[in-house]
Write an enzyme that holds these catalytic residues in place. Structure first.
Site, PDB file in Angstrom:
ATOM      1  N   SER A  67       0.902  -1.093  -0.128  1.00 44.40           N
ATOM      2  CA  SER A  67      -0.086   0.018  -0.091  1.00 44.40           C
ATOM      3  C   SER A  67       0.886   1.174  -0.056  1.00 44.40           C
ATOM      4  CB  SER A  67      -0.974   0.066   1.201  1.00 44.40           C
ATOM      5  OG  SER A  67      -1.951   0.993   1.001  1.00 44.40           O
ATOM      6  N   ASP A 108      -9.526  -5.350  -4.513  1.00 49.39           N
ATOM      7  CA  ASP A 108      -8.916  -4.232  -3.658  1.00 49.39           C
ATOM      8  C   ASP A 108     -10.014  -3.083  -3.901  1.00 49.39           C
ATOM      9  OD1 ASP A 108      -7.481  -2.240  -2.318  1.00 49.39           O
ATOM     10  OD2 ASP A 108      -5.505  -3.285  -3.160  1.00 49.39           O
ATOM     11  N   HIS A 120      -7.750  -5.796  -0.434  1.00 49.63           N
ATOM     12  CA  HIS A 120      -6.122  -4.848  -0.195  1.00 49.63           C
ATOM     13  C   HIS A 120      -5.319  -5.409   0.718  1.00 49.63           C
ATOM     14  CE1 HIS A 120      -3.837  -1.280  -0.310  1.00 49.63           C
ATOM     15  NE2 HIS A 120      -4.085  -0.969   1.030  1.00 49.63           N
TER      16      HIS A 120
END
Length: 276
Positions: free
Chosen positions: A97, A227, A256
């Site tokens: 991320s 995601d 995610h």
């Protein structure tokens, strides 16, 4: 574990496990978490003979709650100082991320010989926010909403996010882990509200296009197609096109937070790439 004091006096906390002469892997966590989010991967790669290192980004986890520096240039500079202090050579850098953005920004600037390969998973590059240059991005209103929720009631917000879209626990067939939710909250609340607030701009508005173009080392780009935080279509496929030596690995239906929900699926793929 230890700390590195960087040039502005901020102390960066890190964990460092395994033989000092083994191949090093540096793990870069997502927002608003800490190095603890990599426990599964660190144990997995430790068992496979690697030296594993995970730091807490400034303002996150056990690192100093600094008043400034909550943007990608400083994050990458902090990593460079950590790599220098630990004398890491030919290291592998793995980021999730926001941590994926940090990896890209650092690797594009790293001294020769410091980086061997990189992995970015569910990562924010090339750029998240919608603009004329990035019509498939998310509207700025989405990120304004994150800032509003954080400022209004951070403790509740840090329950709602992992309970819902982060791990895909809002999907009808989701296997919910209360432990993951609680650990997400624990990590988030260890950090500083100002750092987390400002980091939203860093992860959403930083344009990593030129960084991606500069990177010479092999990069594995991993992303779940479900995601809900960093939408697949505006991230992984675009990043791979910009990389000189990029490999795309897509995971159908994974969320995610797939590194935590499906480590049995993603860890072997990372290992195969890093060992190749």
């Amino acid at each position: 574990m230890g700390t590195v004091r960087v040039k502005d006096g901020t102390e960066i906390f890190y964990k460092d496990w395994g033989p000092r002469d083994a191949q090093p892997i540096v793990f870069h966590h997502g927002w608003p978490l800490s190095g603890d989010d990599w426990d599964n991967q660190m144990l997995f790669f430790l068992e496979n003979g690697f030296r594993v290192i995970a730091h807490d980004r400034r303002g996150h986890g056990r690192s100093s709650q600094s008043p400034t520096g909550h943007e990608m240039n400083t994050y990458a500079a902090d990593v460079a100082e950590l790599a220098e202090a630990l004398d890491l050579k030919n290291a592998f850098h793995v980021g999730h991320s926001t941590g994926g953005g940090e990896v890209v920004h650092y690797v594009a600037r790293a001294k020769a010989g410091r980086v061997g390969k990189a992995v970015i998973a569910g990562a924010v590059p090339p750029v998240m926010v919608k603009s004329d240059k990035n019509p498939g991005g998310l509207p700025i209103d989405v990120f304004d909403g994150l800032r509003k929720a954080l400022a209004a009631n951070r403790a509740q917000f840090y329950i709602d996010l992992p309970t819902g879209p982060f791990y895909g626990f809002n999907r009808p067939d989701a296997k919910i882990s209360q432990g993951l939710i609680d650990n997400w909250w624990r990590q988030g609340m260890m950090g500083a509200a100002n750092a987390h607030y400002e980091c939203i701009k860093a992860f959403s508005e930083t344009d990593f296009t030129e960084d991606l173009k500069k990177i010479e080392v092999p990069v594995l780009v991993m992303h779940g197609t479900d995601d809900q935080i960093v939408p697949y279509a505006d991230s992984a496929p675009l990043s791979v096109k910009l990389l000189k030596n990029g490999t795309l690995k897509s995971y159908d239906g994974l969320p995610h937070g797939m590194l935590s929900t499906h480590p049995d699926v993603v860890n072997p793929d990372m290992l195969a790439f890093l060992k190749a």
